[in-house]
Scaffold this motif. Sequence first.
Motif, PDB file in Angstrom:
ATOM      1  N   ARG A 286       0.787  -1.172   0.047  1.00 33.50           N
ATOM      2  CA  ARG A 286      -0.144   0.051  -0.019  1.00 33.50           C
ATOM      3  C   ARG A 286       0.896   1.446  -0.104  1.00 33.50           C
ATOM      4  N   ARG A 287       1.956   1.176   0.873  1.00 32.65           N
ATOM      5  CA  ARG A 287       2.557   2.352   1.009  1.00 32.65           C
ATOM      6  C   ARG A 287       3.493   2.683  -0.357  1.00 32.65           C
ATOM      7  N   ARG A 288       3.875   1.418  -1.118  1.00 33.10           N
ATOM      8  CA  ARG A 288       4.548   1.621  -2.545  1.00 33.10           C
ATOM      9  C   ARG A 288       3.741   2.402  -3.316  1.00 33.10           C
TER      10      ARG A 288
ATOM     11  N   VAL B 295       0.893   4.140  -2.778  1.00 36.60           N
ATOM     12  CA  VAL B 295       0.836   5.513  -2.406  1.00 36.60           C
ATOM     13  C   VAL B 295       1.949   6.673  -2.796  1.00 36.60           C
ATOM     14  N   GLY B 296       3.160   5.917  -2.570  1.00 41.91           N
ATOM     15  CA  GLY B 296       4.384   6.554  -2.569  1.00 41.91           C
ATOM     16  C   GLY B 296       4.716   6.864  -4.252  1.00 41.91           C
TER      17      GLY B 296
ATOM     18  N   THR C  70       2.456   6.968  -6.709  1.00 44.45           N
ATOM     19  CA  THR C  70       1.197   7.516  -7.169  1.00 44.45           C
ATOM     20  C   THR C  70       1.764   9.249  -6.735  1.00 44.45           C
TER      21      THR C  70
ATOM     22  N   TRP D  56      -3.222  11.684  -3.062  1.00 49.39           N
ATOM     23  CA  TRP D  56      -2.958  10.915  -2.189  1.00 49.39           C
ATOM     24  C   TRP D  56      -4.171  10.129  -1.527  1.00 49.39           C
TER      25      TRP D  56
ATOM     26  N   ARG E  46      -4.561   6.181  -2.093  1.00 49.66           N
ATOM     27  CA  ARG E  46      -4.512   5.217  -0.785  1.00 49.66           C
ATOM     28  C   ARG E  46      -5.795   4.542  -1.122  1.00 49.66           C
TER      29      ARG E  46
ATOM     30  N   GLY F 178      -4.922   1.909  -3.645  1.00 54.07           N
ATOM     31  CA  GLY F 178      -3.810   0.819  -2.976  1.00 54.07           C
ATOM     32  C   GLY F 178      -4.527  -0.073  -2.010  1.00 54.07           C
TER      33      GLY F 178
END
Length: 451
Positions: free
Chosen positions: A2-4, A6-7, A9, A159, A163, A166
């Motif tokens: 998920r962090r990847r 969001v990051g 994007t 974001w 999110r 993601g």
Amino acid sequence: MRRRIVGLTVAAAVLAIALFGVPLAALVVRYLVNDEQAELQRVADVAALTLSADLAHGREPGPLPAVDTAVTLTLYNASGQRWIGNGPAGLDEPIREALEGEIASGTVGGDLVVAVPVVDNQVVGVVRAATPVAEAWVRILGAWMLMAALAAVALGAVWLVARRQGARLARPLEQLAKNAQRLGDGDFSVRGRPAAIPEIDAVGTAMDTTAERLGDVVARERAFTADASHQLRTPLTGLRFGLEAALDVPGQDLAAAIRVAIGSTDDLMRTIDDLLELARDTNRGTEPLDLAPVLTELGDQWRVMLAASSRAIVVRVPTGVPAAAASGAAVRQVLAVLVDNAVRHGAGTVTVAVREAGDALAVDVSDEGPGPGDTDALFVRRSPKAGGLGIGLALARSLAEAEGGRLVLARAKPPTFMLLLPAFRDPPEGGESPETLGGPGPRPAADRPGR
């Protein structure tokens, strides 16, 4: 993950905003500076028009028009001398160009300057309008702050969307991972929920199919284990009974006991071969099966065990009975189950009789006992730990139906089980197989002893 998502994007959004926003910011600077110069030129033009009449008639020019406090107006004569206003006494580049008859603009020191010539057949003066560059930069910074605010709003929206997306992408993948873990732990009932993402749904469908197939395989293996244990119990019991009888009787001929034990071992091997043959779905009744030797062998196997309990077994096979269109392995196992139940749960003489029933053959297995109490649950497969019937009759029915036959309780008291088998008929031209009694054809996977 998920962090990847969001990051990446947000990073892509920042790059897009930078590629679009930096040139736009430069265009804003140029536009606002040009706009400020245009405003200065408008003010200077108004002043030049106001003063042109006085200068054309040689009169002392009147006062300069009122302007914004940030704007400085100055009038210069044709010689370049300051006449009215607070501008610089010396000549700068815009004034020199204006004295030559052209409108000039530029930056002098910290000011934006526009010089407009006053013309009456010739240049009779110059109006200079100036304003601090800081005034333009106030507007520029305001525009940049607005752009930055819009970029921040855009990044915030990106974001939030990233999110959410993601989570939408990661959640089904995390569920797939959990399902794979459960599948690895032996839970074959695990099924995934659709994620509305074709690629992930394809993986989930493949995993569900794999789980279903593995579950079927394990179920068949477990069923085969239970069925084999049930069917092997009887010949093992007979072998043990014969050996114990040889030891208990003084002066017993051990050679004869060994021959009986070898015969029981042969029966055991035959049972194992039958179970393996049925597990592989071979010999589906394409060859005729003579029931007489099958039933004779069955009687010989059970006669000694029944005699030990002062009981008997009677086998009746009328002459002229046609052959059956069924597997010998299946018929032997079905009849073994029926006789075993008559021995364990019945009483008196066990009778096995064959008769014609139209286009079928009926094999009746009966005894003189009270019969089963719950006839509805006779053919329901239950846990091997359950008391009474549970595996044998369910297995026998599935084997009979797989051969195109039927197994029913014809009479409850005294109990009589009837095995209907299709009679063998020479196939017509074209190689069609004999008709069955409404059986389901090939044995269903859930009913096979194993594979």
